[in-house]
Design a protein around this motif. Structure first.
Motif, mmCIF file in Angstrom:
data_model
loop_
_atom_site.group_PDB
_atom_site.id
_atom_site.type_symbol
_atom_site.label_atom_id
_atom_site.label_comp_id
_atom_site.label_asym_id
_atom_site.label_seq_id
_atom_site.Cartn_x
_atom_site.Cartn_y
_atom_site.Cartn_z
ATOM 1 N N SER A 167 0.828 -1.210 0.000
ATOM 2 C CA SER A 167 0.000 0.000 0.000
ATOM 3 C C SER A 167 0.862 1.259 0.000
ATOM 4 C CB SER A 167 -0.935 0.007 1.208
ATOM 5 O OG SER A 167 -0.207 0.036 2.419
ATOM 6 N N GLU A 192 -3.480 6.142 2.071
ATOM 7 C CA GLU A 192 -3.401 4.752 1.625
ATOM 8 C C GLU A 192 -2.496 3.921 2.531
ATOM 9 O OE1 GLU A 192 -5.263 3.403 -0.617
ATOM 10 O OE2 GLU A 192 -6.210 5.346 -0.962
ATOM 11 N N GLY A 212 -3.305 0.429 4.590
ATOM 12 C CA GLY A 212 -2.445 -0.744 4.639
ATOM 13 C C GLY A 212 -2.145 -1.187 6.059
#
Length: 268
Positions: free
Chosen positions: A154, A192, A196
């Motif tokens: 990620s 993001e 993750g």
């Protein structure tokens, strides 16, 4: 009018999960009372509650399960997850940042991360036991290896997707490479990356029972595995519920952290 609408929305937000939980318990009780399966396979909710009380207290001279209460089992497992997942998340952040900014590092490391990501934990746990013994080291290592790929992938994707215009603007203003990373790349990639992190904690939780298959007592996963050996289904269910509820609480805390660090996410 708007205030009343907000109150109704909050009531509905609480009522829906509580209603689904009540419906689940009623269906569970009906299934157990139907006699389609024995109580060893499908114990009624009351027996699971009794097991929860027994695991949380001292009864008939026995303290919890195997001399350890439920909260202590859970606390030991959470410590393993914090250490293991923490190491995996930290390594994933470093490698993700490197792979997202240095092309040759991504070409070198990404196939290995994909290889690890596709392996189920039990596939390499036996090897970790051979290498590291049966104490805490293989458990922590297993959780670290399980948590590492989601964060690395990620973070790499998020760093690579940072708008070129932002990078060029920072360079035009005289920003050094460190300034680019600190002021442009990390803030842009953070949403993001935090997703993750949440995925990594979930993967670590799903690997918990596997990590505690060997010498896992005390520990919630070890308790579940040991109880399963004796067909003690109520204790198994209590352990599963404890893992799930604690996972929900931790995910909610991570979601709150995400909203605090990146309040702009999801807003136009």
């Amino acid at each position: 009018m708007r205030r009343r609408s907000r109150v109704l929305e909050r009531v509905a937000h609480l009522a829906l999960p509580l209603g689904s939980l009540l419906l689940f318990l009623l269906l569970w009780q009906a299934l157990a009372a139907s006699g389609a399966w024995s109580e060893t396979l499908v114990p009624p909710p009351t027996k699971v509650w009794d097991a929860f009380v027994d695991l949380s207290t001292t009864h008939d001279g026995v303290r919890g399960y195997n001399g350890t209460t439920l909260i202590e089992h859970l606390g030991i497992s959470l410590r393993r997850i914090v250490l293991g997942a923490g190491i995996g998340i930290a390594a994933g952040l470093v490698f993700g940042l490197l792979m997202g900014t240095v092309g040759w590092v991504r070409s070198l490391v990404e196939p290995w991360i994909t290889f690890l990501r596709t392996l189920p934990p039990l596939a390499y746990f036996s090897l970790l036991i051979i290498w590291l013994g049966i104490d805490e080291e293989p458990k922590i290592t297993l959780l670290a290896v399980a948590a590492f790929p989601p964060v690395a992938v990620s973070t790499t994707t998020a760093v690579a997707a940072v708008p070129t215009s932002l990078v060029e603007a920072a360079r035009a203003l005289g920003g050094s490479r460190w300034d680019l990373v600190r002021d442009v790349i990390v803030p842009s990639a953070l949403p993001e990356t935090l997703t993750g992190v949440r995925l990594a904690v979930g993967v670590a939780y799903s690997s918990l029972v596997a990590a505690e298959l060997v010498n896992g007592l005390p520990g919630i996963g070890g308790m579940v595995k040991d109880a399963a050996n004796y067909n003690n289904t109520p204790v198994v269910l209590v352990g599963i519920i404890a893992i799930g509820v604690s996972g929900l609480v931790i995910d909610a805390l991570l979601l709150r952290l995400e909203r605090t660090l990146v309040p702009w996410r999801g807003r136009a």
